[in-house]
Scaffold this active site. Structure first.
Site, PDB file in Angstrom:
ATOM      1  N   ARG A  50       1.358  -1.773  -0.006  1.00  0.00           N
ATOM      2  CA  ARG A  50       0.161  -0.065  -0.073  1.00  0.00           C
ATOM      3  C   ARG A  50       0.817   1.283  -0.063  1.00  0.00           C
ATOM      4  O   ARG A  50       2.043   1.356   0.341  1.00  0.00           O
ATOM      5  CB  ARG A  50      -0.978   0.501   0.979  1.00  0.00           C
ATOM      6  CG  ARG A  50      -2.103  -1.091   1.005  1.00  0.00           C
ATOM      7  CD  ARG A  50      -2.704  -0.814   2.629  1.00  0.00           C
ATOM      8  NE  ARG A  50      -2.159  -1.133   3.053  1.00  0.00           N
ATOM      9  CZ  ARG A  50      -1.847   0.144   4.638  1.00  0.00           C
ATOM     10  NH1 ARG A  50      -2.167   1.353   3.819  1.00  0.00           N
ATOM     11  NH2 ARG A  50      -1.384  -0.129   5.475  1.00  0.00           N
ATOM     12  N   LYS A 189      -8.072  -2.510   0.740  1.00  0.00           N
ATOM     13  CA  LYS A 189      -8.584  -1.478   1.708  1.00  0.00           C
ATOM     14  C   LYS A 189      -9.364  -0.162   1.618  1.00  0.00           C
ATOM     15  O   LYS A 189      -9.826   0.725   2.278  1.00  0.00           O
ATOM     16  CB  LYS A 189      -7.269  -0.920   2.313  1.00  0.00           C
ATOM     17  CG  LYS A 189      -6.258  -2.451   3.337  1.00  0.00           C
ATOM     18  CD  LYS A 189      -7.064  -2.775   3.726  1.00  0.00           C
ATOM     19  CE  LYS A 189      -6.183  -3.634   4.224  1.00  0.00           C
ATOM     20  NZ  LYS A 189      -6.759  -4.600   5.596  1.00  0.00           N
ATOM     21  N   HIS A 208     -10.780  -4.040  11.580  1.00  0.00           N
ATOM     22  CA  HIS A 208      -9.933  -4.767  11.255  1.00  0.00           C
ATOM     23  C   HIS A 208      -9.377  -5.978  12.221  1.00  0.00           C
ATOM     24  O   HIS A 208      -8.158  -5.860  12.760  1.00  0.00           O
ATOM     25  CB  HIS A 208      -8.722  -3.685  11.102  1.00  0.00           C
ATOM     26  CG  HIS A 208      -7.590  -4.300  10.260  1.00  0.00           C
ATOM     27  ND1 HIS A 208      -6.469  -3.864  10.276  1.00  0.00           N
ATOM     28  CD2 HIS A 208      -7.904  -5.056   9.581  1.00  0.00           C
ATOM     29  CE1 HIS A 208      -5.673  -4.340   9.424  1.00  0.00           C
ATOM     30  NE2 HIS A 208      -6.358  -5.381   8.505  1.00  0.00           N
ATOM     31  N   SER A 226       0.496  -6.534  10.960  1.00  0.00           N
ATOM     32  CA  SER A 226       0.581  -7.450  10.248  1.00  0.00           C
ATOM     33  C   SER A 226       2.488  -8.283  11.279  1.00  0.00           C
ATOM     34  O   SER A 226       2.951  -7.341  12.202  1.00  0.00           O
ATOM     35  CB  SER A 226       1.395  -6.374   8.805  1.00  0.00           C
ATOM     36  OG  SER A 226       2.349  -7.680   8.166  1.00  0.00           O
ATOM     37  N   LYS A 230      -2.596 -12.958  13.562  1.00  0.00           N
ATOM     38  CA  LYS A 230      -4.063 -12.619  13.592  1.00  0.00           C
ATOM     39  C   LYS A 230      -4.578 -13.719  12.405  1.00  0.00           C
ATOM     40  O   LYS A 230      -4.933 -15.101  12.416  1.00  0.00           O
ATOM     41  CB  LYS A 230      -4.205 -11.261  12.656  1.00  0.00           C
ATOM     42  CG  LYS A 230      -5.725 -10.885  12.281  1.00  0.00           C
ATOM     43  CD  LYS A 230      -5.552 -10.063  12.144  1.00  0.00           C
ATOM     44  CE  LYS A 230      -4.857  -9.560  10.879  1.00  0.00           C
ATOM     45  NZ  LYS A 230      -5.920  -8.327   9.890  1.00  0.00           N
ATOM     46  N   THR A 231      -3.911 -13.751  11.626  1.00  0.00           N
ATOM     47  CA  THR A 231      -4.174 -14.489   9.682  1.00  0.00           C
ATOM     48  C   THR A 231      -4.233 -16.709  10.580  1.00  0.00           C
ATOM     49  O   THR A 231      -4.243 -17.399  10.420  1.00  0.00           O
ATOM     50  CB  THR A 231      -3.733 -14.703   8.984  1.00  0.00           C
ATOM     51  OG1 THR A 231      -3.984 -13.546   8.798  1.00  0.00           O
ATOM     52  CG2 THR A 231      -4.496 -15.616   7.807  1.00  0.00           C
ATOM     53  N   ASP A 245      -9.501 -10.940   7.825  1.00  0.00           N
ATOM     54  CA  ASP A 245      -8.644  -9.701   8.049  1.00  0.00           C
ATOM     55  C   ASP A 245     -10.393  -8.371   8.294  1.00  0.00           C
ATOM     56  O   ASP A 245      -9.811  -7.516   8.999  1.00  0.00           O
ATOM     57  CB  ASP A 245      -9.056  -8.956   6.589  1.00  0.00           C
ATOM     58  CG  ASP A 245      -7.706  -7.772   6.659  1.00  0.00           C
ATOM     59  OD1 ASP A 245      -6.805  -7.824   7.167  1.00  0.00           O
ATOM     60  OD2 ASP A 245      -7.910  -7.452   6.222  1.00  0.00           O
ATOM     61  N   ARG A 310       1.786 -12.024  -1.353  1.00  0.00           N
ATOM     62  CA  ARG A 310       0.699 -12.092  -0.866  1.00  0.00           C
ATOM     63  C   ARG A 310      -0.241 -13.231  -1.935  1.00  0.00           C
ATOM     64  O   ARG A 310      -0.490 -13.270  -2.928  1.00  0.00           O
ATOM     65  CB  ARG A 310      -0.060 -11.083  -1.157  1.00  0.00           C
ATOM     66  CG  ARG A 310      -0.310  -9.857  -0.580  1.00  0.00           C
ATOM     67  CD  ARG A 310      -0.867  -9.940   1.241  1.00  0.00           C
ATOM     68  NE  ARG A 310      -0.118  -9.344   2.057  1.00  0.00           N
ATOM     69  CZ  ARG A 310      -1.240  -8.170   2.911  1.00  0.00           C
ATOM     70  NH1 ARG A 310      -1.582  -9.647   3.332  1.00  0.00           N
ATOM     71  NH2 ARG A 310       0.015  -7.421   4.232  1.00  0.00           N
TER      72      ARG A 310
END
Length: 520
Positions: A50, A189, A208, A226, A230-231, A245, A310
């Site tokens: 981003r 996003k 988020h 990041s 989390k994932t 997410d 990704r």
């Protein structure tokens, strides 16, 4: 030639193609190649992530008093209109790809979104990442329109942008313009930012976070920046994935905002993350992953192009995904942080006020080597664990969180997936099986049955025991050989918390301020 949404001059408009058609066109147009698993592999050029400095919000009378200016950069209305028409002119005699879908699995609170793309692979990306209509689309009336043209580059001196790349949200016109960057995550996003503007106005907390649900209907949410896990930690074969997410929390419970997942895949392995590994098949998109030119086998360990590799895929590629992604109120919320200073407790239970404090803080660490110029661990604070995507003041989201925690009696835990026994370079990263044991204990209510002690510096309640975790590990000071060094490092981090939180002073209850770390 098809006339649609001002695209009368386009040579060809491809409308709501299937993934198979988009894959075929992307390969045929030289945009991508297939890997040995059938996934589509693309590269995004100079922009591999981003571009927060290139994101703007159009400053109009209707939204001026709502937007948190400072974190959001204003953009002139007239310049937006000129840029918008120049982008439409750019599409003259070009092929255009259109996808109509939804943001929001909850039909009562979703919005309709139309994406207009220059690339077939970008159109496949949004097809897989957003909620797809069931059956043919007819009479589609978009609430928002996203025009994403990577080949169109802005001229900063003329257009008022910071560079050739731009992401401009116009809430009044309900249009998002994206140009100059090939990174597909900007589309995802941007719409999350839109939902972060719309949902709180309806009393819905936009979040988020990832989410999953157990066989008894017990919902857990995982917040974290990041690199905090989390994932990985939300992908549990014993629980159903709601989403990885973005979610909303309304009067009925939580719902996924998306219809797909966008997972980091650097150092991905079948052994550690089997669900993500198996999800990368036909219909998935791999961004900037190095592949063998002959066998087309991905090398997930390589960061030759970027560390931010990704994988994008529809959520139904996860075998135990909950579809549609709608579930009840969270029983447990977990804030994840990767503390590279090695001083935060590995697990702590938070009061409502402590939860609001740490939600507003959104703390984790950047590590040496992860960014140019970072030579030692740096504390990073991102309000609500997603500051770049918040058009409103963080206090709006924190207030909603506090209200919902109290109403639904939700338990909140802070779990440190970072270092123990010393800072980065001296201590060791928290053992993943121990972290999973803490997460399991929190979700299954096992930590409700143990005693707690108040950490004297970080002012959080630390369990004196946790199933599957060594007792000494629970108190970080015990794991340091040099206790004085721990005390100095703990105080330093406490001061960083206080310095960051000072920007909220005067606008939040004093009991929330008092819930933070204690400095000497």
């Amino acid at each position: 030639m098809v006339a649609i949404n001002g695209l009368e001059m386009a040579r060809q408009v491809y409308y709501n193609l299937t993934p198979a058609q988009l894959v075929e066109l992307a390969c045929g147009r030289g945009e991508a190649v297939l890997t040995d698993s059938g996934a589509l592999r693309v590269t995004t050029g100079k922009y591999t992530g981003r571009s927060p400095n290139d994101k703007f919000v159009v400053d109009t009378p209707a939204v001026h008093n709502d937007i948190a200016w400072g974190t959001n950069k204003p953009f002139d209305q007239e310049k937006f209109e000129r840029l918008y028409h120049r982008m439409l002119a750019y599409l003259q005699n070009r092929e255009v790809f259109v996808f109509d879908g939804f943001a929001g699995a909850d039909e009562q609170h979703r919005i309709t979104v139309r994406f207009i793309n220059e690339f077939a692979w970008h159109n496949l990306f949004v097809h897989q990442l957003f909620v797809r209509p069931q059956g043919p689309v007819s009479d589609f009336a978009p609430d928002f329109q996203v025009i994403c043209l990577p080949g169109f580059k802005a001229v900063p001196e003329i257009d008022g942008t910071n560079s050739e790349a731009f992401i401009i949200l116009n809430f009044e016109r309900r249009i998002v313009l994206i140009g100059g960057t090939h990174y597909a995550g900007e589309m995802k996003k941007s719409i999350f930012t839109v939902m972060n503007y719309l949902l709180p106005q309806k009393g819905i907390l936009s979040m988020h976070c990832s989410a999953n649900v157990g066989v008894k209907g017990d919902v857990a949410l995982f917040f974290g920046l990041s690199g905090t896990g989390k994932t990985t930690l939300s992908a549990d074969p014993n629980r159903r994935l709601i989403g990885d997410d973005e979610h909303g929390w309304n009067d009925n419970g939580v719902f996924n905002i998306e219809g797909g997942c966008y997972a980091k895949c650097i150092r991905l392995s079948r052994e550690n993350e089997p669900q993500i590994w198996e999800a990368i098949r036909f219909g998935a998109v791999l961004e900037n992953v190095v592949i063998d030119p002959v066998t087309r086998t991905p090398d997930y360990d390589s960061d030759e192009i970027t560390e931010n590799t990704r994988a994008a895929y529809p959520i139904d590629h996860i075998p135990n995904a909950l579809i549609p992604g709608v579930a009840g109120h969270p029983k447990t919320i977990i804030f994840l942080t990767a503390d590279a200073f090695g001083v935060l407790p590995p697990v702590a239970k938070l009061t409502k006020e402590q939860a609001m404090y740490h939600f507003l803080s959104g703390y984790t660490s950047k590590l040496a080597g992860t960014e140019r110029g970072v030579t030692e661990p740096e504390a990073t604070f991102s309000a609500c664990f997603g500051a770049p995507f918040l058009p409103l003041s963080p206090l709006v989201y924190a207030k909603l969180l506090g209200e919902k925690l109290e109403k639904h009696n939700t338990s909140v835990f802070l779990i440190n997936t970072g270092w123990s026994g010393g800072p980065y370079g001296i201590g060791k990263r928290m053992n993943i099986p121990y972290t999973r044991a803490m997460v399991t204990a929190a979700i299954e209510g096992l930590l409700d049955k143990v005693a707690y002690e108040l950490d004297p510096v970080f002012n959080v309640y630390v369990p004196i025991e946790c199933p599957g975790v060594p007792v000494d590990l629970l108190k970080p000071r015990n794991t340091w050989a040099d206790k004085d060094a721990y005390d100095r490092q703990a105080q330093e981090l406490a001061r960083l918390f206080a310095k960051n939180f000072a920007k909220f002073s005067g606008n939040i209850p004093v009991e929330v301020v008092a819930a933070g770390p204690r400095t000497v």
